[in-house]
Design an enzyme around this catalytic site. Structure first.
Site, mmCIF file in Angstrom:
data_model
loop_
_atom_site.group_PDB
_atom_site.id
_atom_site.type_symbol
_atom_site.label_atom_id
_atom_site.label_comp_id
_atom_site.label_asym_id
_atom_site.label_seq_id
_atom_site.Cartn_x
_atom_site.Cartn_y
_atom_site.Cartn_z
ATOM 1 N N ASN A 211 18.060 -16.153 0.616
ATOM 2 C CA ASN A 211 16.648 -16.507 0.787
ATOM 3 C C ASN A 211 16.085 -16.967 -0.558
ATOM 4 O OD1 ASN A 211 15.721 -14.155 -0.731
ATOM 5 N ND2 ASN A 211 16.607 -13.032 0.989
ATOM 6 N N CYS A 274 12.435 -3.766 -4.168
ATOM 7 C CA CYS A 274 11.758 -5.040 -4.287
ATOM 8 C C CYS A 274 12.656 -6.184 -3.796
ATOM 9 C CB CYS A 274 11.463 -5.220 -5.780
ATOM 10 S SG CYS A 274 10.067 -6.196 -6.104
ATOM 11 N N ALA A 275 13.939 -5.892 -3.615
ATOM 12 C CA ALA A 275 14.889 -6.961 -3.280
ATOM 13 C C ALA A 275 14.580 -7.571 -1.923
ATOM 14 C CB ALA A 275 16.312 -6.411 -3.285
ATOM 15 N N LYS A 289 37.794 -22.481 2.252
ATOM 16 C CA LYS A 289 36.604 -23.276 2.577
ATOM 17 C C LYS A 289 36.729 -23.834 4.004
ATOM 18 C CE LYS A 289 33.857 -27.101 0.946
ATOM 19 N NZ LYS A 289 33.983 -28.474 0.523
ATOM 20 N N PRO A 306 22.980 -3.065 6.240
ATOM 21 C CA PRO A 306 22.295 -1.768 6.158
ATOM 22 C C PRO A 306 20.883 -1.949 5.609
ATOM 23 C CG PRO A 306 23.920 -2.000 4.401
ATOM 24 C CD PRO A 306 24.102 -3.174 5.321
ATOM 25 N N ASP A 307 19.950 -1.117 6.059
ATOM 26 C CA ASP A 307 18.604 -1.125 5.495
ATOM 27 C C ASP A 307 18.603 -0.170 4.305
ATOM 28 O OD1 ASP A 307 15.868 -0.657 4.899
ATOM 29 O OD2 ASP A 307 15.347 -1.466 6.869
ATOM 30 N N ILE A 308 18.578 -0.737 3.107
ATOM 31 C CA ILE A 308 18.767 0.064 1.892
ATOM 32 C C ILE A 308 17.585 1.018 1.693
ATOM 33 C CG2 ILE A 308 19.099 -0.058 -0.612
ATOM 34 C CD1 ILE A 308 20.280 -2.928 -0.031
ATOM 35 N N PHE A 326 8.466 -2.834 -0.338
ATOM 36 C CA PHE A 326 7.696 -4.068 -0.264
ATOM 37 C C PHE A 326 7.738 -4.555 1.185
ATOM 38 C CE2 PHE A 326 6.335 -5.795 -4.392
ATOM 39 C CZ PHE A 326 6.753 -4.757 -5.193
HETATM 40 N N1 CTP Z 1 14.912 -3.796 2.676
HETATM 41 C C1 CTP Z 1 16.070 -3.143 2.346
HETATM 42 N N2 CTP Z 1 17.213 -3.429 3.033
HETATM 43 C C2 CTP Z 1 17.218 -4.338 4.027
HETATM 44 C C3 CTP Z 1 16.029 -5.025 4.367
HETATM 45 C C4 CTP Z 1 14.879 -4.732 3.662
HETATM 46 O O1 CTP Z 1 16.067 -2.312 1.434
HETATM 47 N N3 CTP Z 1 18.342 -4.603 4.672
HETATM 48 C C5 CTP Z 1 13.658 -3.407 1.979
HETATM 49 C C6 CTP Z 1 13.060 -4.498 1.112
HETATM 50 O O2 CTP Z 1 13.546 -4.407 -0.224
HETATM 51 C C7 CTP Z 1 11.582 -4.157 1.196
HETATM 52 C C8 CTP Z 1 11.425 -3.593 2.589
HETATM 53 O O3 CTP Z 1 12.711 -3.136 2.972
HETATM 54 O O4 CTP Z 1 11.209 -3.139 0.293
HETATM 55 C C9 CTP Z 1 10.891 -4.519 3.625
HETATM 56 O O5 CTP Z 1 11.612 -5.711 3.645
HETATM 57 P P1 CTP Z 1 11.168 -6.912 4.587
HETATM 58 O O6 CTP Z 1 12.101 -8.059 4.368
HETATM 59 O O7 CTP Z 1 9.708 -7.135 4.458
HETATM 60 O O8 CTP Z 1 11.360 -6.265 6.016
HETATM 61 P P2 CTP Z 1 12.585 -6.126 6.970
HETATM 62 O O9 CTP Z 1 13.073 -4.723 6.940
HETATM 63 O O10 CTP Z 1 13.601 -7.178 6.672
HETATM 64 O O11 CTP Z 1 11.907 -6.356 8.397
HETATM 65 P P3 CTP Z 1 11.429 -7.748 9.082
HETATM 66 O O12 CTP Z 1 12.442 -8.785 8.677
HETATM 67 O O13 CTP Z 1 11.444 -7.424 10.522
HETATM 68 O O14 CTP Z 1 10.061 -8.029 8.559
#
Ligand code: CTP
Length: 412
Positions: A211, A274-275, A289, A306-308, A326
């Site tokens: 992104n 913040c990532a 490739k 994974p959601d960190i 964030f």
């Molecule tokens: N985050 C994280 N790991 C992930 C996705 C998000 O740690 N796999 C953390 C981001 O660093 C941020 C927060 O979760 O602090 C919210 O991230 P955001 O991109 O706004 O939300 P998402 O969890 O991706 O949800 P959505 O895409 O449905 O808005």
């Protein structure tokens, strides 16, 4: 800074050669080095090369009476300003965690009240083994600092975490340690873990999903925390930014690497996430490739990453005291952020408008400015949401400074 002395304990691993480079790097930074070579370490580098580099005798055996007459092991361990164990093998870490003292290195480590920094290096399976992870957690709880390990190709032919950090990274962590001990500041003694930047999720050796995140906001927060005296671990995806002064840096590529690096960096007093983590990764990474003439890419099948933030905020024993997330939103910013704060179990959340309608010229992602809504909360008060604060547009450094002031106020 007055001249500092490091006692370097070189354990038995193929990475021991990097410790010779480390001696040079430290000397270039006006840090003098005295070294102990373990019996296993001496299988990889010789006492002669170590003493030629340090300019001093290389200590090797606990029961050398001449050494004891000249400088006992107690004095050897206490004369240093910092003890660095590099490479720290699984065996050495286990001994340290359990207080064993059966040779010069382990005796010195037990006989000292000097701070210790370990630089693990071992095979990937040994690193991930529950016993090593238990020992690591133990050492961190005892206040031992840890640098690395890195992920990559290993001497044994396997791939993964366990490669010793590079001498430059270790030297930076040592200089940061000395700077931390000299610097005061309201966040002194607090360990702050920060994630920043995008993650890159490989499709094949040359392509990836990512992104627009530049990492600027996370780096600015890391710099402000370090300036306030905190010990900062910045875990960053790929960016073009320079490492802020006084910050320990861990570079990763993917979300899963970032997850592992965060877990390895615990315990922390504050976690700031913040990532802009990629939520999905290609189910499979092509080894070569992907070629158009062989059918091209077609569909890319995805797996969820994974959601960190959520994982660390729900950690059974090592949840940071203050967890800050964030929320990047393009519509219904406030309400999405409030829901996200609850869903991810964070104490505070900072929402920003990443839509193309955002008031920020050039956009928030990748731009120099930010406009955020800060949603705080009182500790232990998961139910009641305080009134969100809308901060005016400002530079990412100003957002960082304001957030760090809130953290300082929070800890009184
Ligand atoms: N985050 C994280 N790991 C992930 C996705 C998000 O740690 N796999 C953390 C981001 O660093 C941020 C927060 O979760 O602090 C919210 O991230 P955001 O991109 O706004 O939300 P998402 O969890 O991706 O949800 P959505 O895409 O449905 O808005």
């Amino acid at each position: 800074m007055s001249q500092k002395t490091v006692l370097l304990i070189i354990g038995g691993g193929i990475a021991a050669y990097k410790s010779l480079l480390l001696i040079r790097k430290l000397q270039q930074r006006n840090i003098s080095v005295r070294a102990i070579l373990t019996r296993a370490g001496a299988q990889f580098v010789t006492p002669l090369s170590v003493s030629a580099l340090t300019g001093e005798k290389c200590f090797t055996d606990l029961f050398d009476l001449t050494d004891e007459a000249e400088m006992g092991h107690i004095e050897l361990s206490r004369a240093a300003d910092l003890i660095v164990v590099a490479p720290a093998t699984a065996d050495l870490m286990a001994k340290m965690a359990h207080g064993l003292a059966d040779d010069l290195a382990s005796t010195c480590l037990l006989a000292t009240d000097t701070d210790i920094l370990v630089v693990p290096a071992m095979n990937v399976r040994m690193w991930h083994h529950a016993a090593t992870q238990r020992n690591l957690a133990h050492l961190r709880q005892d206040g031992v600092r840890v640098v690395g390990p890195d992920e990559g190709e290993m001497a044994c032919g396997e791939f993964g975490f366990g490669r010793m950090a590079e001498p430059d990274e270790i030297a930076r962590a040592i200089t940061n340690y000395f700077a931390d001990t000299q610097r005061g500041g309201p966040l002194l003694g607090k360990h702050v873990l920060i994630t920043a930047g995008p993650t890159h999720e490989p499709i094949d050796p040359v392509r990836y999903l990512a992104n627009r995140s530049s990492g600027l906001q996370g780096y600015a927060i890391a710099a402000a925390c370090a300036e306030a005296g905190a010990q900062v671990t910045l875990i960053s995806g790929p960016t073009n930014l320079t490492v802020p002064e006084g910050v320990d840096m861990v570079r990763v590529q993917t979300a899963r690497e970032m997850m592992r690096a965060c877990e390895a960096a615990l315990p922390a007093t504050v976690g700031i996430f913040c990532a802009a983590v990629a939520d999905y990764r290609p189910k499979q990474k092509a080894v070569e490739k992907i070629k158009k003439e062989k059918g091209g890419m077609g569909e890319i099948k995805l797996s969820e990453n994974p959601d960190i933030l959520k994982t660390i905020a729900n950690h059974p024993d090592l949840r940071p005291e203050l967890v800050i997330g964030f929320a990047a939103e393009t519509e219904a910013i406030k309400s999405h952020a409030v829901t996200k704060k609850k869903r991810k179990n964070c104490d505070w959340i900072i929402a920003n408008d990443v839509s193309s309608q955002s008031a920020i010229v050039g956009g928030v992602m990748g731009g120099m400015e930010n406009q955020v809504i800060f949603i705080g909360g009182e500790q232990g008060d998961g139910k009641r949401d305080p009134k969100p604060e809308s901060w005016p547009p400002m530079s990412k450094q100003q957002v960082a400074a304001r957030l760090v002031q809130k953290i300082i106020d929070h800890f009184g």
